[in-house]
Design a protein around this motif. Structure first.
Motif, PDB file in Angstrom:
ATOM      1  N   VAL A 297       0.833  -1.203   0.000  1.00 18.45           N
ATOM      2  CA  VAL A 297       0.000   0.000   0.000  1.00 18.45           C
ATOM      3  C   VAL A 297       0.870   1.258   0.000  1.00 18.45           C
ATOM      4  CG1 VAL A 297      -1.563   1.380   1.450  1.00 18.45           C
ATOM      5  CG2 VAL A 297      -2.068  -1.029   0.999  1.00 18.45           C
ATOM      6  N   ILE A 298       1.930   1.267   0.794  1.00 18.25           N
ATOM      7  CA  ILE A 298       2.833   2.426   0.815  1.00 18.25           C
ATOM      8  C   ILE A 298       3.410   2.665  -0.573  1.00 18.25           C
ATOM      9  CG2 ILE A 298       4.979   3.367   1.752  1.00 18.25           C
ATOM     10  CD1 ILE A 298       2.608   3.240   3.731  1.00 18.25           C
ATOM     11  N   GLU A 299       3.863   1.606  -1.218  1.00 20.22           N
ATOM     12  CA  GLU A 299       4.429   1.744  -2.565  1.00 20.22           C
ATOM     13  C   GLU A 299       3.388   2.248  -3.556  1.00 20.22           C
ATOM     14  OE1 GLU A 299       5.935  -2.163  -3.231  1.00 20.22           O
ATOM     15  OE2 GLU A 299       7.735  -1.859  -1.984  1.00 20.22           O
ATOM     16  N   GLU A 300       2.152   1.746  -3.429  1.00 21.46           N
ATOM     17  CA  GLU A 300       1.093   2.171  -4.345  1.00 21.46           C
ATOM     18  C   GLU A 300       0.708   3.625  -4.099  1.00 21.46           C
ATOM     19  OE1 GLU A 300      -1.691   1.685  -7.489  1.00 21.46           O
ATOM     20  OE2 GLU A 300       0.081   0.559  -6.847  1.00 21.46           O
ATOM     21  N   MET A 301       0.653   4.037  -2.836  1.00 22.25           N
ATOM     22  CA  MET A 301       0.337   5.439  -2.536  1.00 22.25           C
ATOM     23  C   MET A 301       1.411   6.366  -3.084  1.00 22.25           C
ATOM     24  SD  MET A 301      -1.275   5.171   1.334  1.00 22.25           S
ATOM     25  CE  MET A 301      -1.667   6.929   1.461  1.00 22.25           C
ATOM     26  N   ASN A 302       2.666   5.981  -2.979  1.00 20.77           N
ATOM     27  CA  ASN A 302       3.746   6.751  -3.597  1.00 20.77           C
ATOM     28  C   ASN A 302       3.512   6.878  -5.100  1.00 20.77           C
ATOM     29  OD1 ASN A 302       6.704   5.722  -1.621  1.00 20.77           O
ATOM     30  ND2 ASN A 302       5.099   7.203  -1.215  1.00 20.77           N
ATOM     31  N   GLN A 303       3.137   5.792  -5.734  1.00 21.35           N
ATOM     32  CA  GLN A 303       2.933   5.778  -7.181  1.00 21.35           C
ATOM     33  C   GLN A 303       1.749   6.653  -7.592  1.00 21.35           C
ATOM     34  OE1 GLN A 303       4.873   4.437  -9.492  1.00 21.35           O
ATOM     35  NE2 GLN A 303       3.537   5.068 -11.190  1.00 21.35           N
TER      36      GLN A 303
ATOM     37  N   ASP B 156       8.552   1.434   9.993  1.00 21.99           N
ATOM     38  CA  ASP B 156       8.424   0.653   8.758  1.00 21.99           C
ATOM     39  C   ASP B 156       8.064   1.542   7.575  1.00 21.99           C
ATOM     40  OD1 ASP B 156       9.046  -1.699  10.026  1.00 21.99           O
ATOM     41  OD2 ASP B 156       6.998  -2.489  10.068  1.00 21.99           O
ATOM     42  N   VAL B 157       7.136   2.489   7.799  1.00 27.56           N
ATOM     43  CA  VAL B 157       6.736   3.397   6.721  1.00 27.56           C
ATOM     44  C   VAL B 157       7.946   4.160   6.199  1.00 27.56           C
ATOM     45  CG1 VAL B 157       5.441   5.494   6.174  1.00 27.56           C
ATOM     46  CG2 VAL B 157       4.337   3.643   7.440  1.00 27.56           C
ATOM     47  N   LEU B 158       8.761   4.677   7.108  1.00 28.70           N
ATOM     48  CA  LEU B 158       9.929   5.447   6.677  1.00 28.70           C
ATOM     49  C   LEU B 158      10.940   4.593   5.921  1.00 28.70           C
ATOM     50  CD1 LEU B 158      10.674   7.879   9.648  1.00 28.70           C
ATOM     51  CD2 LEU B 158       9.689   8.403   7.420  1.00 28.70           C
ATOM     52  N   SER B 159      10.953   3.294   6.211  1.00 23.79           N
ATOM     53  CA  SER B 159      11.888   2.411   5.507  1.00 23.79           C
ATOM     54  C   SER B 159      11.409   2.067   4.097  1.00 23.79           C
ATOM     55  CB  SER B 159      12.097   1.119   6.307  1.00 23.79           C
ATOM     56  OG  SER B 159      10.963   0.272   6.236  1.00 23.79           O
ATOM     57  N   VAL B 160      10.108   2.301   3.833  1.00 23.42           N
ATOM     58  CA  VAL B 160       9.537   1.902   2.537  1.00 23.42           C
ATOM     59  C   VAL B 160       9.271   3.105   1.630  1.00 23.42           C
ATOM     60  CG1 VAL B 160       7.577   0.776   1.391  1.00 23.42           C
ATOM     61  CG2 VAL B 160       8.476  -0.158   3.543  1.00 23.42           C
TER      62      VAL B 160
ATOM     63  N   ARG C 192       9.104   6.492  -0.552  1.00 24.29           N
ATOM     64  CA  ARG C 192      10.030   7.302  -1.340  1.00 24.29           C
ATOM     65  C   ARG C 192       9.620   8.781  -1.340  1.00 24.29           C
ATOM     66  NH1 ARG C 192       8.780   6.491  -5.964  1.00 24.29           N
ATOM     67  NH2 ARG C 192       7.117   4.948  -5.806  1.00 24.29           N
ATOM     68  N   LYS C 193       8.579   9.082  -0.601  1.00 28.79           N
ATOM     69  CA  LYS C 193       8.041  10.446  -0.560  1.00 28.79           C
ATOM     70  C   LYS C 193       7.964  10.926   0.890  1.00 28.79           C
ATOM     71  CE  LYS C 193       6.994  10.684  -5.016  1.00 28.79           C
ATOM     72  NZ  LYS C 193       5.577  10.698  -5.455  1.00 28.79           N
ATOM     73  N   PRO C 194       7.875  12.236   1.095  1.00 29.97           N
ATOM     74  CA  PRO C 194       7.649  12.752   2.453  1.00 29.97           C
ATOM     75  C   PRO C 194       6.324  12.237   3.005  1.00 29.97           C
ATOM     76  CG  PRO C 194       8.298  14.517   0.965  1.00 29.97           C
ATOM     77  CD  PRO C 194       8.016  13.325   0.109  1.00 29.97           C
ATOM     78  N   ILE C 195       6.254  12.071   4.314  1.00 33.25           N
ATOM     79  CA  ILE C 195       5.034  11.639   4.978  1.00 33.25           C
ATOM     80  C   ILE C 195       4.556  12.743   5.910  1.00 33.25           C
ATOM     81  CG2 ILE C 195       5.747   9.224   4.852  1.00 33.25           C
ATOM     82  CD1 ILE C 195       6.326   9.378   7.896  1.00 33.25           C
ATOM     83  N   ILE C 196       3.349  12.585   6.433  1.00 33.61           N
ATOM     84  CA  ILE C 196       2.847  13.552   7.401  1.00 33.61           C
ATOM     85  C   ILE C 196       2.284  12.822   8.627  1.00 33.61           C
ATOM     86  CG2 ILE C 196       2.233  15.118   5.519  1.00 33.61           C
ATOM     87  CD1 ILE C 196      -0.757  14.609   6.323  1.00 33.61           C
ATOM     88  N   ALA C 197       2.224  13.540   9.737  1.00 38.00           N
ATOM     89  CA  ALA C 197       1.413  13.149  10.885  1.00 38.00           C
ATOM     90  C   ALA C 197       0.393  14.271  11.014  1.00 38.00           C
ATOM     91  CB  ALA C 197       2.255  13.009  12.144  1.00 38.00           C
ATOM     92  N   SER C 198      -0.803  14.063  10.501  1.00 36.91           N
ATOM     93  CA  SER C 198      -1.736  15.176  10.303  1.00 36.91           C
ATOM     94  C   SER C 198      -2.215  15.805  11.604  1.00 36.91           C
ATOM     95  CB  SER C 198      -2.951  14.716   9.490  1.00 36.91           C
ATOM     96  OG  SER C 198      -3.684  13.730  10.193  1.00 36.91           O
TER      97      SER C 198
ATOM     98  N   VAL D 288       4.622  20.248   1.479  1.00 38.04           N
ATOM     99  CA  VAL D 288       4.658  18.792   1.497  1.00 38.04           C
ATOM    100  C   VAL D 288       3.550  18.202   0.612  1.00 38.04           C
ATOM    101  CG1 VAL D 288       3.220  18.396   3.551  1.00 38.04           C
ATOM    102  CG2 VAL D 288       5.031  16.792   2.981  1.00 38.04           C
ATOM    103  N   PHE D 289       2.359  18.810   0.615  1.00 38.04           N
ATOM    104  CA  PHE D 289       1.296  18.325  -0.268  1.00 38.04           C
ATOM    105  C   PHE D 289       1.679  18.540  -1.725  1.00 38.04           C
ATOM    106  CE2 PHE D 289      -1.062  17.914   3.544  1.00 38.04           C
ATOM    107  CZ  PHE D 289      -2.221  17.204   3.294  1.00 38.04           C
ATOM    108  N   GLY D 290       2.281  19.697  -2.005  1.00 35.67           N
ATOM    109  CA  GLY D 290       2.722  19.962  -3.366  1.00 35.67           C
ATOM    110  C   GLY D 290       3.793  19.005  -3.844  1.00 35.67           C
ATOM    111  N   ASN D 291       4.612  18.504  -2.900  1.00 38.53           N
ATOM    112  CA  ASN D 291       5.658  17.554  -3.277  1.00 38.53           C
ATOM    113  C   ASN D 291       5.142  16.151  -3.523  1.00 38.53           C
ATOM    114  OD1 ASN D 291       7.698  19.451  -3.136  1.00 38.53           O
ATOM    115  ND2 ASN D 291       8.296  18.950  -1.038  1.00 38.53           N
ATOM    116  N   VAL D 292       3.970  15.834  -2.970  1.00 42.77           N
ATOM    117  CA  VAL D 292       3.448  14.461  -3.077  1.00 42.77           C
ATOM    118  C   VAL D 292       2.349  14.346  -4.137  1.00 42.77           C
ATOM    119  CG1 VAL D 292       2.276  12.592  -1.858  1.00 42.77           C
ATOM    120  CG2 VAL D 292       4.034  13.926  -0.679  1.00 42.77           C
TER     121      VAL D 292
END
Length: 312
Positions: free
Chosen positions: A156-162, A179-183, A185-191, A306-310
Motif C-alpha cells: 500500500v505504501i508503494e502504491e500510494m507513492n505511485q 516501517d513506513v519510513l523504511s519503505v 520514497r516520498k515525504p510523509i505527514i502526521a496530520s 509537502v502536499f505539493g511535493n506528493v
C-alpha cells in the motif's frame, strides 16, 4: 493570514446528521463555510472515518457515502476539490478555498488494492493508515503488543507513492511508523499528532520520531485537543500549544510543523479555539513569539510544500 488545516471530521457529522448544513453556522459543526471564512481557512482536509460500529463488509460503502456527501454538500459551497499539485497552486494564486479528501484509518480499503485505487479515482488524495486499532495494513497506537506494517501494508505504501497520495502516520503504532519510513520514497505527514516528551500520550510522537519526520521532509500537524497536552481538563490554554510549537522548533522543525486541529472529531477544545473561525486568536498568539514568515509556515506554507511535493 491563510490557514491550511490538515484534519477535520466534518464529513462524519454531516453523515450522521442529515439536517446539518455546511453553509450555515451551527454549534454542532466546528468546520463550516462561515467558520472557514471567519478563520481565513484557505485549504481544509476532510477525513473519511468509518465508525467502529460499521461492519467490516460495509466500510467501503460507508466511505462512498461520505464521498458523495463531500461532492453534494461541501464542493457546491464553493470549495474546489484539490486533486493535483496544480489545483493546490491555483487555490493559493486565486485565493480560492480548497478541499482535500482523506481516509482516516484504512478499514474501507480492507485488503483490496482495487478499493484503494477506486478511492483515489473518486478524489481521495491521502490516507491515515490506521485509527487506534489493527487493520490489514498495520497496528494502531492503542493496539497491545503492536507490530509494524504487514506485507500488504508495504504494498500500500508503494502504491500510494505511485498514485501521489499523502501517507499519514497519525494514530499509527510506533513500529509501523519506522516501517513506513523504511519503505516510502516520498515525504510523509502526521496530520494531527503532538509531542510525547511534553505529554506521554500514545497519540503523540517521540522526539526520535519527530527528528525522523523532519529528516524525511515531512510535516506534523498539532491537534488542538487539550487531552493531548495535559492530564487534567481544567485550565488548558494557548500556552500549552505554544510549548509544543517551541519544542518542535527546538528540534529544528520550523519547516515541519503545522496544524491539524481535529475539529469535529474532538469533544474538548481550548478556550477561544472552539471552531475553525477562531484561528486568528492562535495566529495572534504565535506572532508574539515568532516572525510573521515563521507563523506563515506553521499556519499554511509547510502543508503547501509537502502536499505539493506528493500530489501529482
Amino acid at each position: 493570514m491563510h490557514v491550511f488545516d490538515a484534519h477535520c471530521d466534518a464529513l462524519l457529522k454531516l453523515w450522521r446528521h442529515e439536517d446539518l448544513s455546511f453553509t450555515e453556522m451551527d454549534e454542532r459543526l466546528q468546520v463550516s463555510l462561515p467558520a472557514m471564512e471567519a478563520g481565513q481557512v484557505l485549504i481544509q482536509t476532510f477525513a473519511i472515518w468509518t465508525p467502529r460500529e460499521i461492519e467490516a463488509a460495509s466500510r467501503f460503502h460507508t466511505a462512498l457515502e461520505m464521498i458523495e456527501l463531500f461532492y453534494r454538500k461541501i464542493v457546491p459551497a464553493g470549495l474546489a476539490p484539490v486533486l493535483t499539485a496544480a489545483d493546490l497552486e491555483d487555490c493559493v494564486l486565486n485565493n480560492r478555498k480548497g478541499a482535500i479528501l482523506f481516509v482516516e484509518g484504512a478499514e474501507p480499503v480492507g485488503e483490496s488494492m482495487t478499493y484503494l485505487r477506486t478511492l483515489h479515482r473518486l478524489g481521495v488524495r491521502g490516507m491515515g493508515l490506521t485509527w487506534n486499532n489493527r487493520n490489514a495494513i498495520a497496528d494502531g497506537c492503542l493496539e497491545p503488543s503492536a507490530g509494524g506494517l504487514s506485507q500488504f501494508g508495504r504494498e500500500v505504501i508503494e502504491e500510494m507513492n505511485q498514485l501521489g497520495m499523502v501517507i499519514d502516520v497519525s494514530h499509527l503504532a510506533e513500529p509501523g511508523f519506522w516501517d513506513v519510513l523504511s519503505v516510502t520514497r516520498k515525504p510523509i505527514i502526521a496530520s494531527h499528532s503532538n509531542v510525547r516528551a511534553l505529554f506521554d500520550s500514545p497519540r503523540n510522537l517521540s522526539d526520535e520520531q519527530i527528528a525522523a519526520l523532519i529528516a524525511n521532509g515531512g510535516v506534523m500537524g498539532l491537534a488542538l485537543f487539550p487531552p493531548f497536552y495535559r492530564e487534567d481538563k481544567e485550565g488548558p490554554s494557548i500556552d500549552d500549544i505554544l510549548r509544543h510549537v517551541e519544542h518542535i522548533c527546538g528540534l529544528g522543525g520550523i519547516d515541519h510543523i503545522a496544524i491539524g486541529a481535529d475539529f469535529d472529531g474532538i469533544d474538548a477544545t481550548f478556550p477561544g479555539l472552539e471552531h475553525a473561525g477562531t484561528y486568528p486568536l492562535l495566529v495572534e498568539a504565535l506572532l508574539k513569539r515568532y516572525q510573521e514568515a515563521e507563523v506563515e509556515k506553521i499556519m499554511y506554507k509547510n502543508w503547501l510544500r509537502v502536499f505539493g511535493n506528493v500530489l501529482k
